[in-house]
Scaffold this motif. Structure first.
Motif, mmCIF file in Angstrom:
data_model
loop_
_atom_site.group_PDB
_atom_site.id
_atom_site.type_symbol
_atom_site.label_atom_id
_atom_site.label_comp_id
_atom_site.label_asym_id
_atom_site.label_seq_id
_atom_site.Cartn_x
_atom_site.Cartn_y
_atom_site.Cartn_z
ATOM 1 N N GLY A 10 0.821 -1.171 0.043
ATOM 2 C CA GLY A 10 -0.022 0.070 -0.065
ATOM 3 C C GLY A 10 0.835 1.274 -0.046
ATOM 4 N N ALA A 14 -3.043 3.711 1.965
ATOM 5 C CA ALA A 14 -4.008 3.454 0.846
ATOM 6 C C ALA A 14 -4.504 4.910 0.342
ATOM 7 N N ALA A 29 -5.315 0.858 4.338
ATOM 8 C CA ALA A 29 -4.624 -0.227 3.733
ATOM 9 C C ALA A 29 -4.819 -1.617 4.242
ATOM 10 N N PRO A 238 -4.724 -0.784 -2.890
ATOM 11 C CA PRO A 238 -4.320 -2.283 -2.585
ATOM 12 C C PRO A 238 -5.397 -3.207 -2.809
#
Ligand code: G3P
Length: 248
Positions: A10, A14, A29, A238
């Protein structure tokens, strides 16, 4: 070294779903299924390690100007989430110590990118990062991957804490990549997706390096790179990439 590379990392947490490089982004993430996150570390005016990508505060916080001129106490007064959306108002810029504590709680692995430090402070920054990681990273977990575009950061990391694996970050196909990677005993080459051809990745693998590619948000591209031999990709999304790889 006990380095087992993941297919999905990630990127800054994220970063498509939460403000990059915040604890909220690392939690996101993990919620998307990532087992590794990447984040960037810089050095404050009072010598503390904090997590931020840019040299300046303007893009991702309520502050202005160079981050390294602020103390950690000053950095902690900033809002690092409002720019991303109302739901993230009040998110704080994390220290490295706070980030390691959260990764420990969530059992996440990490790629710690040591950013270039202004005013020749590369060695000071890398020394501080490695001291902090040695102090805080749980002994029971494999060591995180330490990466940098700056060879001086990697050299300092190697001298200070050789047990942490190193990744040499580059953009483009630099002619001196192999000599540079060897000089710091890199375990991985972290390369950009625009230059990640099947041929070059084969060359990197042949030379004995793990290959990680940044920043790959399109799941199809991620799948193609892995098919071509990449060990893994850095992605702002991710969950979507994990789903495409059949791991969601
Ligand atoms: O570490 C992979 C990638 O994050 C490198 O580029 O600009 O995001 O630090 P950058």
């Amino acid at each position: 070294m006990d380095l087992k590379l993941p297919q999905v990392i990630g990127h800054r947490g994220a970063a498509l779903a939460a403000p990059e490089n915040t604890l909220e982004s690392f939690r996101e993430a993990a919620a998307q299924g990532a087992r590794w996150v990447e984040f960037d570390v810089g050095l404050s005016a009072d010598g503390q390690c904090f997590v931020l990508h840019d040299d300046t505060l303007d893009r991702t916080t309520s502050g202005k100007g160079p981050a390294h001129l602020k103390t950690v106490a000053e950095l902690k007064t900033l809002d690092a989430g409002f720019w991303f959306g109302k739901a993230f108002e009040g998110a704080k810029l994390p220290t490295l110590a706070e980030t390691v504590a959260l990764l420990t709680e969530l059992d996440l692995m990490a790629n710690v990118e040591i950013k270039g430090a202004p005013e020749g402070r590369h060695a000071e920054l890398a020394t501080a990062v490695m001291a902090e990681l040695r102090r805080l990273w749980p002994a029971s977990k494999p060591k995180p991957l330490i990466s940098s575009f700056e060879l001086e950061c990697l050299r300092t990391a190697q001298a200070a804490a050789p047990e942490f694996p190193r990744g040499y970050l580059i953009w483009g196909r630099q002619v001196d990549w192999l000599a540079n990677a060897r000089s710091v005993a890199a375990a991985t080459m972290n390369i950009d997706t625009d230059h990640a051809t099947q041929g070059w990745m084969a060359e990197l693998k042949q030379a004995g390096y793990g290959v990680l590619v940044y920043t790959v948000n399109a799941p199809e591209r991620a799948a193609r790179l892995i098919e071509w031999g990449a060990d893994g990709v850095f992605t702002d999304a991710p969950g979507a990439v994990l789903a495409r790889l059949g791991k969601g």
